[in-house]
Design a protein around this motif. Structure first.
Motif, PDB file in Angstrom:
ATOM      1  N   ALA A 136       0.853  -1.187   0.000  1.00  0.00           N
ATOM      2  CA  ALA A 136       0.000   0.000   0.000  1.00  0.00           C
ATOM      3  C   ALA A 136       0.891   1.239   0.000  1.00  0.00           C
ATOM      4  N   ALA A 137       0.758   2.085  -1.013  1.00  0.00           N
ATOM      5  CA  ALA A 137       1.667   3.222  -1.201  1.00  0.00           C
ATOM      6  C   ALA A 137       0.959   4.550  -0.999  1.00  0.00           C
ATOM      7  N   ILE A 138       1.699   5.493  -0.472  1.00  0.00           N
ATOM      8  CA  ILE A 138       1.250   6.882  -0.402  1.00  0.00           C
ATOM      9  C   ILE A 138       2.391   7.773  -0.894  1.00  0.00           C
ATOM     10  N   TRP A 139       2.041   8.957  -1.396  1.00  0.00           N
ATOM     11  CA  TRP A 139       3.045   9.947  -1.760  1.00  0.00           C
ATOM     12  C   TRP A 139       3.431  10.748  -0.521  1.00  0.00           C
ATOM     13  N   ALA A 140       4.713  10.971  -0.346  1.00  0.00           N
ATOM     14  CA  ALA A 140       5.180  11.767   0.791  1.00  0.00           C
ATOM     15  C   ALA A 140       4.589  13.177   0.761  1.00  0.00           C
ATOM     16  N   ARG A 141       4.388  13.698  -0.438  1.00  0.00           N
ATOM     17  CA  ARG A 141       3.866  15.060  -0.558  1.00  0.00           C
ATOM     18  C   ARG A 141       2.454  15.190  -0.008  1.00  0.00           C
ATOM     19  N   ASP A 142       1.740  14.072   0.118  1.00  0.00           N
ATOM     20  CA  ASP A 142       0.368  14.108   0.628  1.00  0.00           C
ATOM     21  C   ASP A 142       0.285  14.018   2.141  1.00  0.00           C
ATOM     22  N   LEU A 143       1.396  13.716   2.806  1.00  0.00           N
ATOM     23  CA  LEU A 143       1.356  13.474   4.237  1.00  0.00           C
ATOM     24  C   LEU A 143       0.880  14.660   5.081  1.00  0.00           C
ATOM     25  N   PRO A 144       1.177  15.902   4.709  1.00  0.00           N
ATOM     26  CA  PRO A 144       0.700  17.009   5.554  1.00  0.00           C
ATOM     27  C   PRO A 144      -0.812  17.037   5.745  1.00  0.00           C
ATOM     28  N   THR A 145      -1.553  16.536   4.791  1.00  0.00           N
ATOM     29  CA  THR A 145      -3.016  16.572   4.900  1.00  0.00           C
ATOM     30  C   THR A 145      -3.647  15.176   4.976  1.00  0.00           C
ATOM     31  N   LEU A 146      -2.826  14.141   4.891  1.00  0.00           N
ATOM     32  CA  LEU A 146      -3.358  12.780   4.860  1.00  0.00           C
ATOM     33  C   LEU A 146      -3.749  12.330   6.258  1.00  0.00           C
ATOM     34  N   MET A 147      -4.925  11.750   6.368  1.00  0.00           N
ATOM     35  CA  MET A 147      -5.419  11.242   7.638  1.00  0.00           C
ATOM     36  C   MET A 147      -5.384   9.714   7.629  1.00  0.00           C
ATOM     37  N   VAL A 148      -5.237   9.136   8.817  1.00  0.00           N
ATOM     38  CA  VAL A 148      -5.306   7.676   8.936  1.00  0.00           C
ATOM     39  C   VAL A 148      -6.736   7.235   8.622  1.00  0.00           C
ATOM     40  N   PRO A 149      -6.903   6.229   7.766  1.00  0.00           N
ATOM     41  CA  PRO A 149      -8.251   5.796   7.405  1.00  0.00           C
ATOM     42  C   PRO A 149      -9.032   5.315   8.627  1.00  0.00           C
ATOM     43  N   GLU A 150     -10.287   5.666   8.674  1.00  0.00           N
ATOM     44  CA  GLU A 150     -11.129   5.266   9.804  1.00  0.00           C
ATOM     45  C   GLU A 150     -11.292   3.750   9.837  1.00  0.00           C
ATOM     46  N   GLY A 151     -11.092   3.183  11.008  1.00  0.00           N
ATOM     47  CA  GLY A 151     -11.326   1.756  11.195  1.00  0.00           C
ATOM     48  C   GLY A 151     -10.176   0.861  10.826  1.00  0.00           C
ATOM     49  N   VAL A 152      -9.081   1.426  10.310  1.00  0.00           N
ATOM     50  CA  VAL A 152      -7.969   0.568   9.898  1.00  0.00           C
ATOM     51  C   VAL A 152      -7.270   0.009  11.127  1.00  0.00           C
ATOM     52  N   ALA A 153      -6.853  -1.239  11.041  1.00  0.00           N
ATOM     53  CA  ALA A 153      -6.140  -1.914  12.124  1.00  0.00           C
ATOM     54  C   ALA A 153      -5.518  -3.173  11.551  1.00  0.00           C
ATOM     55  N   ASP A 154      -4.708  -3.818  12.369  1.00  0.00           N
ATOM     56  CA  ASP A 154      -4.158  -5.116  11.986  1.00  0.00           C
ATOM     57  C   ASP A 154      -5.299  -6.014  11.541  1.00  0.00           C
ATOM     58  N   SER A 155      -5.160  -6.605  10.354  1.00  0.00           N
ATOM     59  CA  SER A 155      -6.259  -7.388   9.774  1.00  0.00           C
ATOM     60  C   SER A 155      -6.690  -8.540  10.661  1.00  0.00           C
ATOM     61  N   LYS A 156      -5.766  -9.075  11.460  1.00  0.00           N
ATOM     62  CA  LYS A 156      -6.108 -10.196  12.337  1.00  0.00           C
ATOM     63  C   LYS A 156      -7.003  -9.761  13.491  1.00  0.00           C
ATOM     64  N   MET A 157      -7.052  -8.460  13.771  1.00  0.00           N
ATOM     65  CA  MET A 157      -7.866  -7.957  14.867  1.00  0.00           C
ATOM     66  C   MET A 157      -9.245  -7.509  14.392  1.00  0.00           C
ATOM     67  N   LEU A 158      -9.495  -7.612  13.101  1.00  0.00           N
ATOM     68  CA  LEU A 158     -10.778  -7.201  12.533  1.00  0.00           C
ATOM     69  C   LEU A 158     -11.600  -8.422  12.148  1.00  0.00           C
ATOM     70  N   THR A 159     -12.900  -8.297  12.246  1.00  0.00           N
ATOM     71  CA  THR A 159     -13.760  -9.375  11.778  1.00  0.00           C
ATOM     72  C   THR A 159     -13.748  -9.409  10.254  1.00  0.00           C
ATOM     73  N   GLU A 160     -14.154 -10.540   9.717  1.00  0.00           N
ATOM     74  CA  GLU A 160     -14.227 -10.654   8.259  1.00  0.00           C
ATOM     75  C   GLU A 160     -15.166  -9.599   7.682  1.00  0.00           C
TER      76      GLU A 160
END
Length: 284
Positions: free
Chosen positions: A91-115
Motif C-alpha cells: 500500500a503506497a502513499i506519496w510523501a507530498r500528501d502526508l501534511p493533509t493525509l489522515m489515517v483511514p477510519e477503522g484501519v487496524a491489523d487485519s487479524k484484529m478485525l472481523t471478516e
C-alpha cells in the motif's frame, strides 16, 4: 501491552474492617464502598485489556523526512496455510500528501478485525492509497524455493505492479533516479531486499529501501492497509477456488482459507493432497 498493576498494599476486606472499627455506625456504607472500588478496578482492567492499537503515520513521516518520495507498507498473508498461494500486500502513499493525509477510519491489523469489517473497509482503503497491489507466490513455488524466498518474490511482484501503476519508470515520468521509494515491512526480517536481483524476481523500476517494524500492522497505517488488502484478496481467491471445483469441497477452504483446521487435515488424511497443497508442508 503492559500488564495492569493493582495496588495490593491493602485488600478490600482490610479496608472494610478498618472503616468498621473506626465508625461502627456505617458498616453497610463501608462494604458498599469497598465493592465499588473492586468493581471500578475490574472495569478498568477489562477496558484496558481490550484497547486496540490505532495505527499512525509517524513512521511514514519519518521516511518522508529522510527524502523518500513514495512510502510503501508491506504485509503478508498465507504464510502458515497448507494450501494455496502466499501473498504480500503493498500500500503506497506519496510523501507530498502526508501534511493533509489522515489515517483511514477503522484501519487496524487485519487479524484484529472481523471478516465483515475487513470487507467493509477494503475498497475505502484502496481509494485511500495512491496505489496498492498484491503479489503472490504459488504453492509449487513455495515448495521449490522455501517460504522466505517465496515471500520476497511475492513482495517484489507487488512492488513492481504498484510502481508501474504510479508511472514510476515510464517514459513520461520524472527520471526514475530522482524518485526514492521507502518501504515498511511488517516483522523482524527483510526478505524483500534479500530477493532483489535474483533470477525469479521481477526488475522493479525503483528498488525500495526497506525498514522492518515488528507488529507494523498495528502501528503503521500503510502496513495495516496492506494487511487488510492482502487478506481480503487471498480470502476471495480461496473461496472462489473452493466454489469452482467440487473436488475441493471436502477441504473446507471456503471457511478455513487453506489453513490447517481439523476439517482440512481430516480431508487430506482421507482424500490426499490436491494440486494446490504445499507438499513440503507437514499436512497431517
Amino acid at each position: 501491552m503492559s500488564p495492569i498493576q493493582h495496588d495490593e498494599s491493602s485488600s478490600p476486606q482490610d479496608t472494610a474492617h478498618t472503616a468498621h472499627t473506626a465508625n461502627a455506625d456505617q458498616p453497610v456504607r463501608t462494604a458498599t464502598a469497598a465493592h465499588t472500588a473492586r468493581s471500578n478496578r475490574h472495569a478498568g482492567q477489562r477496558s484496558t485489556t481490550h484497547v486496540r492499537p490505532v495505527p499512525t503515520l509517524e513512521l511514514e513521516r519519518t521516511l518522508a523526512a529522510q527524502g523518500y518520495d513514495v512510502i510503501v507498507g508491506f504485509d503478508e498473508v498465507g504464510r502458515g496455510s497448507l494450501a494455496g498461494p502466499v501473498m504480500v500486500g503493498a500500500a503506497a502513499i506519496w510523501a507530498r500528501d502526508l501534511p493533509t493525509l489522515m489515517v483511514p477510519e477503522g484501519v487496524a491489523d487485519s487479524k484484529m478485525l472481523t471478516e465483515h469489517r475487513r470487507e467493509a473497509i477494503f475498497h475505502p482503503l484502496r481509494r485511500w492509497c495512491a496505489s496498492s497491489a498484491v503479489g503472490q507466490a504459488s504453492n509449487t513455488e513455495i515448495d521449490e524455493w522455501g517460504i522466505t524466498y517465496a515471500l520476497g518474490v511475492a513482495a517484489l511482484r507487488a512492488l513492481d505492479e504498484l510502481e508501474r501503476q504510479l508511472g514510476i519508470g515510464s517514459a513520461t515520468q520524472t527520471p526514475q533516479s530522482a524518485i526514492r521509494v521507502g518501504g515498511i515491512l511488517d516483522g523482524p526480517n527483510d526478505y524483500i531486499t534479500a530477493a532483489l536481483g535474483t533470477f525469479d524476481a521481477p526488475d522493479v523500476p525503483v528498488p525500495a529501501h526497506i525498514i522492518t517494524k515488528v507488529k507494523g500492522d498495528q502501528h503503521c497505517a500503510t502496513v495495516a492497509a496492506a494487511a487488510v488488502i492482502a487478506k481480503v484478496t487471498r480470502d476471495h481467491l480461496m473461496v472462489d477456488i473452493a466454489k469452482g471445483n467440487p473436488a475441493y469441497e471436502p477441504y473446507g477452504w471456503a471457511r478455513n482459507k487453506g489453513y490447517g483446521s481439523q476439517v482440512h487435515r481430516d480431508a487430506i488424511a482421507k482424500y490426499g493432497p490436491t494440486p494446490l497443497h504445499r507438499l513440503s508442508w507437514h499436512l497431517v
